[in-house]
Design a protein around this motif. Structure first.
Motif, PDB file in Angstrom:
ATOM      1  N   TYR A 137       0.667  -1.304  -0.030  1.00  8.44           N
ATOM      2  CA  TYR A 137      -0.121  -0.203  -0.463  1.00  8.44           C
ATOM      3  C   TYR A 137       0.370   0.869  -0.003  1.00  8.44           C
ATOM      4  CZ  TYR A 137      -3.440   3.320   1.039  1.00  8.44           C
ATOM      5  OH  TYR A 137      -4.996   4.075   0.646  1.00  8.44           O
ATOM      6  N   PRO A 138       1.040   2.778  -0.894  1.00 10.45           N
ATOM      7  CA  PRO A 138       1.348   3.375  -1.216  1.00 10.45           C
ATOM      8  C   PRO A 138       1.513   4.358   0.356  1.00 10.45           C
ATOM      9  CG  PRO A 138      -0.664   3.541  -2.446  1.00 10.45           C
ATOM     10  CD  PRO A 138      -0.810   1.718  -1.776  1.00 10.45           C
ATOM     11  N   ARG A 139       2.365   4.500   1.089  1.00  6.72           N
ATOM     12  CA  ARG A 139       2.422   5.536   2.369  1.00  6.72           C
ATOM     13  C   ARG A 139       3.198   6.424   2.099  1.00  6.72           C
ATOM     14  NH1 ARG A 139       1.733   2.160   7.849  1.00  6.72           N
ATOM     15  NH2 ARG A 139       2.122   4.059   8.624  1.00  6.72           N
ATOM     16  N   THR A 140       2.516   7.783   3.081  1.00  9.47           N
ATOM     17  CA  THR A 140       2.735   9.066   2.678  1.00  9.47           C
ATOM     18  C   THR A 140       3.265   8.782   4.093  1.00  9.47           C
ATOM     19  OG1 THR A 140       0.829  10.136   3.324  1.00  9.47           O
ATOM     20  CG2 THR A 140       1.600  10.179   0.835  1.00  9.47           C
ATOM     21  N   VAL A 141       4.172  10.231   4.739  1.00 12.22           N
ATOM     22  CA  VAL A 141       4.859  10.396   6.267  1.00 12.22           C
ATOM     23  C   VAL A 141       3.751  10.412   7.122  1.00 12.22           C
ATOM     24  CG1 VAL A 141       6.005  11.236   7.984  1.00 12.22           C
ATOM     25  CG2 VAL A 141       7.143  11.103   5.762  1.00 12.22           C
ATOM     26  N   SER A 142       2.838  11.102   6.636  1.00 11.13           N
ATOM     27  CA  SER A 142       1.251  11.423   7.373  1.00 11.13           C
ATOM     28  C   SER A 142       0.404  10.741   6.848  1.00 11.13           C
ATOM     29  CB  SER A 142       0.509  13.232   6.770  1.00 11.13           C
ATOM     30  OG  SER A 142       0.195  12.814   5.059  1.00 11.13           O
ATOM     31  N   SER A 143       0.248   9.947   6.723  1.00 11.52           N
ATOM     32  CA  SER A 143      -1.246   8.911   6.165  1.00 11.52           C
ATOM     33  C   SER A 143      -1.376   8.190   7.757  1.00 11.52           C
ATOM     34  CB  SER A 143      -1.083   7.939   4.798  1.00 11.52           C
ATOM     35  OG  SER A 143       0.672   6.688   5.001  1.00 11.52           O
ATOM     36  N   GLY A 144      -0.023   7.509   8.300  1.00 12.37           N
ATOM     37  CA  GLY A 144       0.155   6.446   9.572  1.00 12.37           C
ATOM     38  C   GLY A 144      -0.667   7.204  10.589  1.00 12.37           C
ATOM     39  N   VAL A 145      -0.885   5.967  10.820  1.00 11.68           N
ATOM     40  CA  VAL A 145      -2.182   6.788  12.554  1.00 11.68           C
ATOM     41  C   VAL A 145      -1.357   4.898  13.479  1.00 11.68           C
ATOM     42  CG1 VAL A 145      -3.803   5.934  13.859  1.00 11.68           C
ATOM     43  CG2 VAL A 145      -4.144   6.924  11.667  1.00 11.68           C
ATOM     44  N   CYS A 146      -0.843   5.822  14.624  1.00 13.73           N
ATOM     45  CA  CYS A 146      -0.023   5.411  15.641  1.00 13.73           C
ATOM     46  C   CYS A 146      -1.565   4.560  16.605  1.00 13.73           C
ATOM     47  CB  CYS A 146       0.558   6.088  16.847  1.00 13.73           C
ATOM     48  SG  CYS A 146       1.814   6.759  16.321  1.00 13.73           S
ATOM     49  N   LEU A 147      -0.860   3.139  16.554  1.00 11.30           N
ATOM     50  CA  LEU A 147      -2.134   2.444  16.691  1.00 11.30           C
ATOM     51  C   LEU A 147      -1.709   2.140  18.615  1.00 11.30           C
ATOM     52  CD1 LEU A 147      -3.633   0.671  15.102  1.00 11.30           C
ATOM     53  CD2 LEU A 147      -2.900  -0.962  15.278  1.00 11.30           C
ATOM     54  N   SER A 148      -1.206   2.276  18.943  1.00 12.73           N
ATOM     55  CA  SER A 148      -0.656   1.766  20.794  1.00 12.73           C
ATOM     56  C   SER A 148      -2.237   3.741  21.285  1.00 12.73           C
ATOM     57  CB  SER A 148       0.446   2.814  21.266  1.00 12.73           C
ATOM     58  OG  SER A 148       1.044   3.780  20.780  1.00 12.73           O
ATOM     59  N   GLY A 149      -2.606   4.198  20.621  1.00 16.18           N
ATOM     60  CA  GLY A 149      -3.508   4.514  21.688  1.00 16.18           C
ATOM     61  C   GLY A 149      -4.424   4.362  21.697  1.00 16.18           C
ATOM     62  N   PRO A 150      -4.933   3.779  19.912  1.00 12.52           N
ATOM     63  CA  PRO A 150      -6.634   3.305  20.184  1.00 12.52           C
ATOM     64  C   PRO A 150      -6.731   1.708  20.588  1.00 12.52           C
ATOM     65  CG  PRO A 150      -6.140   3.705  18.522  1.00 12.52           C
ATOM     66  CD  PRO A 150      -4.484   4.367  19.101  1.00 12.52           C
ATOM     67  N   VAL A 151      -5.459   0.827  20.955  1.00 12.04           N
ATOM     68  CA  VAL A 151      -5.427   0.159  21.576  1.00 12.04           C
ATOM     69  C   VAL A 151      -5.468  -0.280  23.192  1.00 12.04           C
ATOM     70  CG1 VAL A 151      -4.048  -2.293  22.183  1.00 12.04           C
ATOM     71  CG2 VAL A 151      -3.834  -1.220  20.034  1.00 12.04           C
ATOM     72  N   PHE A 152      -4.752   0.888  23.751  1.00 12.72           N
ATOM     73  CA  PHE A 152      -5.081   1.204  25.025  1.00 12.72           C
ATOM     74  C   PHE A 152      -7.057   1.597  25.416  1.00 12.72           C
ATOM     75  CE2 PHE A 152      -3.246   3.970  28.941  1.00 12.72           C
ATOM     76  CZ  PHE A 152      -3.276   3.510  29.223  1.00 12.72           C
ATOM     77  N   VAL A 153      -6.987   2.487  24.512  1.00  6.39           N
ATOM     78  CA  VAL A 153      -8.329   2.255  24.854  1.00  6.39           C
ATOM     79  C   VAL A 153      -9.384   1.371  24.526  1.00  6.39           C
ATOM     80  CG1 VAL A 153     -10.466   4.163  23.301  1.00  6.39           C
ATOM     81  CG2 VAL A 153      -7.719   5.076  23.843  1.00  6.39           C
ATOM     82  N   SER A 154      -8.974   0.889  23.442  1.00  5.72           N
ATOM     83  CA  SER A 154     -10.023  -0.490  23.350  1.00  5.72           C
ATOM     84  C   SER A 154      -9.787  -1.657  25.431  1.00  5.72           C
ATOM     85  CB  SER A 154      -9.306  -1.466  22.467  1.00  5.72           C
ATOM     86  OG  SER A 154     -10.273  -2.723  22.305  1.00  5.72           O
ATOM     87  N   LEU A 155      -8.356  -1.774  25.406  1.00  9.45           N
ATOM     88  CA  LEU A 155      -8.248  -2.281  26.238  1.00  9.45           C
ATOM     89  C   LEU A 155      -8.901  -1.560  27.461  1.00  9.45           C
ATOM     90  CD1 LEU A 155      -6.904  -4.562  28.136  1.00  9.45           C
ATOM     91  CD2 LEU A 155      -5.430  -3.035  28.234  1.00  9.45           C
ATOM     92  N   LEU A 156      -9.321  -0.230  28.065  1.00  7.77           N
ATOM     93  CA  LEU A 156      -9.373   0.411  28.567  1.00  7.77           C
ATOM     94  C   LEU A 156     -11.215   0.549  29.194  1.00  7.77           C
ATOM     95  CD1 LEU A 156      -7.444   3.823  29.429  1.00  7.77           C
ATOM     96  CD2 LEU A 156      -7.049   1.557  31.071  1.00  7.77           C
ATOM     97  N   LEU A 157     -11.881   0.016  27.882  1.00  5.78           N
ATOM     98  CA  LEU A 157     -13.092  -0.184  27.721  1.00  5.78           C
ATOM     99  C   LEU A 157     -13.460  -1.747  28.186  1.00  5.78           C
ATOM    100  CD1 LEU A 157     -13.219   1.290  23.449  1.00  5.78           C
ATOM    101  CD2 LEU A 157     -14.569   2.394  25.842  1.00  5.78           C
ATOM    102  N   TYR A 158     -12.637  -2.738  27.385  1.00  8.81           N
ATOM    103  CA  TYR A 158     -12.749  -3.377  27.735  1.00  8.81           C
ATOM    104  C   TYR A 158     -12.463  -3.984  29.945  1.00  8.81           C
ATOM    105  CZ  TYR A 158     -11.480  -8.386  29.665  1.00  8.81           C
ATOM    106  OH  TYR A 158     -11.392 -10.050  30.568  1.00  8.81           O
ATOM    107  N   LEU A 159     -12.024  -3.103  30.925  1.00  7.54           N
ATOM    108  CA  LEU A 159     -11.716  -3.055  31.677  1.00  7.54           C
ATOM    109  C   LEU A 159     -12.628  -2.332  32.282  1.00  7.54           C
ATOM    110  CD1 LEU A 159      -7.775  -2.300  32.628  1.00  7.54           C
ATOM    111  CD2 LEU A 159      -8.474  -4.498  32.914  1.00  7.54           C
ATOM    112  N   GLY A 160     -13.606  -1.447  31.750  1.00 10.60           N
ATOM    113  CA  GLY A 160     -14.611  -1.032  31.864  1.00 10.60           C
ATOM    114  C   GLY A 160     -15.567  -1.843  32.491  1.00 10.60           C
ATOM    115  N   GLY A 161     -16.332  -2.920  30.921  1.00 10.25           N
ATOM    116  CA  GLY A 161     -17.152  -3.386  31.188  1.00 10.25           C
ATOM    117  C   GLY A 161     -18.043  -3.327  29.922  1.00 10.25           C
ATOM    118  N   VAL A 162     -17.095  -2.176  29.034  1.00  5.49           N
ATOM    119  CA  VAL A 162     -17.652  -1.823  27.308  1.00  5.49           C
ATOM    120  C   VAL A 162     -18.114  -2.958  27.315  1.00  5.49           C
ATOM    121  CG1 VAL A 162     -17.998  -0.406  25.590  1.00  5.49           C
ATOM    122  CG2 VAL A 162     -17.106   0.408  28.218  1.00  5.49           C
ATOM    123  N   TYR A 163     -17.027  -4.377  26.692  1.00  3.70           N
ATOM    124  CA  TYR A 163     -17.524  -5.467  26.297  1.00  3.70           C
ATOM    125  C   TYR A 163     -16.366  -6.557  26.679  1.00  3.70           C
ATOM    126  CZ  TYR A 163     -12.614  -5.005  24.155  1.00  3.70           C
ATOM    127  OH  TYR A 163     -11.739  -4.942  24.145  1.00  3.70           O
TER     128      TYR A 163
END
Length: 163
Positions: A137-163
């Motif tokens: 997939y063609p990438r540019t420097v500005s096209s990437g998203v750091c996934l660590s934040g969403p992973v952390f948010v998802s884990l917090l949602l799990y710990l909070g009982g959302v899923y």
């Protein structure tokens, strides 16, 4: 789980500042998770944890190979999934990737590049369909998203009982 949260917070700091997830933090999380499972559930728990980590990383490897995820993201998702009950892995992955997609949409909107990125995606999909094989997939420097934040948010949602 508290240790995993601390490690994920540290991973976020590295990822957002240098756009790289240190292997030593991923290994620390993996060893801690395997040890935690060994302590609580014995050898079957440890092997289950390591198996889940490996399964998720192996399933996401093709996405890494075409440039859809970074290597650190694949390892981080795999290691974090090892801490969860097996039936919570898919909701965890869904929440993580959904949060990343939302961040990506906001980023494209703020930089006024939504049309450009959608044209790039469309062209990529047309080329894949024309050639019959996956391409990088063609990438540019500005096209990437750091996934660590969403992973952390998802884990917090799990710990909070959302899923």
């Amino acid at each position: 789980m508290a240790v995993l949260c601390v490690i994920l917070a540290a991973v976020c700091c590295y990822d957002y500042s240098g756009r790289k997830i240190p292997n030593r933090l991923v290994l620390l999380a993996a060893f801690w998770g395997a040890g935690w499972q060994l302590w609580g559930r014995g050898l079957p728990g440890m092997f289950s944890c390591l198996g889940q980590m490996s399964l998720v990383a192996a399933c996401l490897y093709p996405v890494f190979k075409i440039g859809g995820l970074g290597a650190g993201d694949v390892k981080l998702l795999g290691v974090t999934a090892g801490y969860l009950p097996f039936e919570k892995i898919l909701p965890f992955l869904f929440c993580s990737l959904l949060a990343a997609a939302m961040v990506s949409l906001v980023k494209m909107w703020r930089k006024k590049m939504f049309r450009e990125r959608m044209q790039c995606l469309s062209g990529y999909m047309q080329e894949v369909m024309r050639s019959g094989s996956w391409q990088l997939y063609p990438r540019t420097v500005s096209s990437g998203v750091c996934l660590s934040g969403p992973v952390f948010v998802s884990l917090l949602l799990y710990l909070g009982g959302v899923y």
